[in-house]
Design an enzyme around this catalytic site. Structure first.
Site, PDB file in Angstrom:
ATOM      1  CD  GLU A 109      -1.760  -2.349   1.377  1.00  0.00           C
ATOM      2  OE1 GLU A 109      -0.970  -2.231   1.591  1.00  0.00           O
ATOM      3  OE2 GLU A 109      -2.715  -3.392   1.661  1.00  0.00           O
TER       4      GLU A 109
ATOM      5  CG  PHE B 197      -9.919  -9.894  10.940  1.00  0.00           C
ATOM      6  CD1 PHE B 197      -8.584 -10.046  11.490  1.00  0.00           C
ATOM      7  CD2 PHE B 197     -10.443 -10.012   9.657  1.00  0.00           C
ATOM      8  CE1 PHE B 197      -8.059 -10.748  10.574  1.00  0.00           C
ATOM      9  CE2 PHE B 197      -8.916 -10.698   8.858  1.00  0.00           C
ATOM     10  CZ  PHE B 197      -7.900 -10.826   9.564  1.00  0.00           C
ATOM     11  CD  GLN B 198      -7.175  -8.254   7.281  1.00  0.00           C
ATOM     12  OE1 GLN B 198      -8.470  -7.459   6.847  1.00  0.00           O
ATOM     13  NE2 GLN B 198      -6.121  -7.944   6.439  1.00  0.00           N
TER      14      GLN B 198
ATOM     15  CE  LYS C 147     -17.117  -7.704   2.471  1.00  0.00           C
ATOM     16  NZ  LYS C 147     -16.190  -8.206   3.191  1.00  0.00           N
TER      17      LYS C 147
ATOM     18  CG  MET D 128      22.768  13.342   4.095  1.00  0.00           C
ATOM     19  SD  MET D 128      23.652  13.873   3.467  1.00  0.00           S
ATOM     20  CE  MET D 128      22.744  14.181   1.809  1.00  0.00           C
TER      21      MET D 128
END
Lengths: 88, 570
Positions: free
Chosen positions: B51, B113-114, B163, B469
């Site tokens: 993502e 969940f999630q 959802k 760096m």
């Protein structure tokens, strides 16, 4: 630390208060007191906040940063003298 | 008004908003949205591998095209993986809309969940975040999200959709256009600015990314040429003014050119356009441009006088401001002695680099040759670190938007996914990611996406075997104690050529000066697949000039210990 009073009108939507409070937290602003009240209009609330800022930091920047928030309809820093009068 | 699912409503709203490409990954809660997406003829979905890649790709797309970039993720970990790109886009004012699935409305707040409260997580790093609770609100929310992302000072907007809202039956009514108010620059401030410009003796245009976002490069050039005033372009504004232009002094700041830094420090008038006086430009703030009056134009009132008090504050879009200034400035200042001073610095302190003593390949040379051979019509992206600074210094940019990098947040791993997004937006241009071996290992999984989706980006890995760096700072400030900066990539772990081939790309390697041009030309000939070039370069090259953190700009060093502005009376 100097104290300033901010008077705000917020949209009555979920998350509006959180966004304002997170801004205080992210920008290092001390919140001394905070009150949120309904208005006669159902779609907005009135919020009064007393904040502490480090000496020399003006509330103008904070007012402008709060003004950027979509859910903040208006915000003004009430002058200290006005607050003293209210307090008296 | 048609009867549809919330998911169909979402896809139609995205189409109506002009969305042509989405970067995303499906998952449990966003699943309903992926069904109508399969039938959309207007929207291409690019299936990324992480993502974070989707978010940076949306940013790269937005910066290459000027349109709103869109990324999609599922709830929970999908959404939290978008946090870095959201923060990145917020810092660099990039218009993106992130759409996340959420657990069913009845499950919110139950640690389902999630489930992750992405709206709260994203509070300090988005312009705004919506959670859609009614399916009929979808078209209006999407329209408002796009308008918010692109309007005013651009930035990221999150739309979180449960959802069951996506699965519900609703009606689709196209949203009415969202008005985007445009502030007119105040006429009295424009007059004051014009007056200050006419009477200044050492003025400089201090140009930031706001000029790029506003599409104001032509107006800037017109005003610069009419007034003869020198121009510096910050990291976010490279390309806003042509590098080949005589009035361009280069980039200011921590790794800026001596003439650009000196122009700001010695100035009597900073004309700051769409820029925010970032610490990487100003150095120690109280030592920055001590004798300059400041005209500060920005679309965001909260940036004006944030770090440096503006004598003339102008609130407005940079293009509107420059159009107004072009009309108001009637008299050009006399700048003969100012230019004599600046030209003297240009002659004495040009950007340059030394070849490593150990015979290894110079990273600056590699980047310079890429810029020369690939040319200014291409788009270049960069990660964060030494290679980023060299890409800003040694590639000549002639067009706004031709250099896309992570300026504010400094996100390592930005280059590859940003290049992927940029290439999707401008398929006819060459897109080169200038990356480091550290950055490349953070996001190279998106090369699989590029290979499978026909996105033929080129990646130049400036492989110095180290977090370069950080190593440079350890060399300068930690007595050369190199703690945890070696990456073993010179020992071929990983072998970038083999890795590139495994990811579906062409893999090339170059470690010799005599082969640099050939390998770049070979990469340019490949059009059907991404190409990765492992440029094995020396580990000791450093980025110069440098203003060390915590010092003033007058202490700019051309190399270690040499401070021309500080040591000499110029």
């Amino acid at each position: 630390m100097t104290r300033h009073v901010l008077s705000m009108v917020l949209r009555n939507v979920p998350g509006a208060l959180a966004r304002v409070v997170v801004l205080f937290s992210s920008r290092g602003v001390d919140v001394e007191s905070l009150s949120l009240d309904p208005t006669e209009r159902g779609d907005v609330s009135r919020m009064d906040v007393v904040v502490g800022l480090p000496a020399g930091r003006s509330p103008d920047q904070l007012v402008k940063q709060l003004s950027r928030l979509v859910d903040v309809k208006s915000v003004v820093a009430v002058a200290d003298s006005a607050r003293n009068q209210i307090g008296a | 008004m048609d009867t549809v699912t919330g998911a169909s409503s979402l896809v139609r709203a995205l189409e109506d908003a002009g969305c042509e490409v989405i970067f995303g990954i499906p998952g449990g809660t966003i699943l309903p949205a992926y069904d109508p997406l399969l039938d959309s003829v207007n929207i291409r979905h690019v299936l990324v591998r992480h993502e974070q890649g989707a978010g940076h790709a949306a940013s790269g797309y937005a910066q290459a095209t000027g349109r709103v970039g869109v990324c999609v993720a599922t709830s929970g970990p999908g959404a939290t993986n978008l946090v870095t790109p959201l923060a990145d886009a917020y810092m660099d004012s990039v218009p993106i809309v992130a759409i996340t699935g959420q657990v069913n409305r009845s499950m919110i707040g139950t640690d389902a969940f999630q489930e992750a409260d992405i709206r709260s997580i994203s509070l300090p790093i988005t312009k705004h975040a919506f959670q859609v609770t009614e399916p009929e609100d979808i078209p209006a929310v999407i329209a408002e999200a796009f308008a918010l992302a692109a309007g005013g000072r651009p930035g990221p907007v999150l739309v979180d959709i449960p959802k069951d809202v996506l699965a519900a039956t609703t009606t689709y009514t196209p949203a009415p256009p969202v008005p985007t108010p445009r502030v007119t620059p105040a006429a009295n401030e424009i007059r004051r600015a014009a007056g200050l410009i006419a009477s200044s003796r050492r003025p400089v245009f201090y140009v930031g990314g706001g000029v790029v976002r506003a599409g104001a490069a032509a107006e800037l050039r017109a005003l610069a040429e009419r007034t003869g005033i020198p121009v510096v372009t910050t990291l976010m504004a490279r390309g806003a003014f042509p590098d080949s232009h005589r009035q361009h002094l280069g980039m200011p700041g921590m790794h800026g050119t001596v003439p650009a830094v000196a122009a700001l420090q010695q100035s009597d008038l900073l004309i700051a356009l769409g820029t925010r006086f970032d610490d990487r430009v100003t150095g120690v703030l109280k030592l920055f441009a001590p004798n300059a009056a400041v005209i500060h134009a920005d679309i965001d009132p909260a940036e004006i006088s944030k770090n440096r008090k503006a004598d003339v504050p102008i609130i407005g879009d940079c293009r509107d401001v420059l159009v107004s200034l072009n009309a108001a400035v009637r008299q050009a200042p006399v700048l003969t002695s100012w230019w004599a001073y600046l030209d003297g610095l240009r002659d004495r302190f040009p950007l340059g680099y030394d070849w490593p003593d150990d015979g290894t390949l110079s990273p600056q040379h590699v980047i310079e040759r890429i810029g020369t051979l690939v040319g200014p019509e291409a788009i270049y992206t960069a990660g964060v670190g030494q290679h980023q600074m060299w890409a800003a210094q040694f590639i000549g940019y002639e067009r706004p938007g031709s250099f896309i990098n992570s300026g504010g947040l400094g996100t390592m791993g930005f280059a590859v996914p940003a290049a992927m997004g940029a290439q999707c937006g401008v398929p006819d241009r060459a897109v080169w990611a200038i990356d480091g071996d550290g950055c490349f290992q953070m996001t190279n999984q998106e090369l699989v996406t590029c290979a499978l989706e026909g996105i033929p980006i080129k990646v130049a890995v400036i492989n110095n075997g180290n977090l370069g760096m950080v190593r440079q700072w350890q060399n300068l400030f930690y007595r050369g104690r190199y703690s945890n900066t070696g990456l073993s990539t010179h020992d071929r772990v990983p072998d970038f050529v083999a890795l590139a081939e495994a990811l579906g790309c062409v893999g090339l390697r170059c470690a010799e000066k005599s082969e640099v041009d050939d390998v770049i030309m070979r990469a340019m000939e490949v059009r059907d697949r991404p190409v990765v070039i492992d440029f094995v370069v020396g580990e000791d090259a450093q980025v110069w000039p440098m203003v060390a953190a915590g010092t003033g700009n007058d202490e700019i060093m051309t190399v270690r210990g040499i401070k021309p502005l500080f040591d000499e009376d110029l």
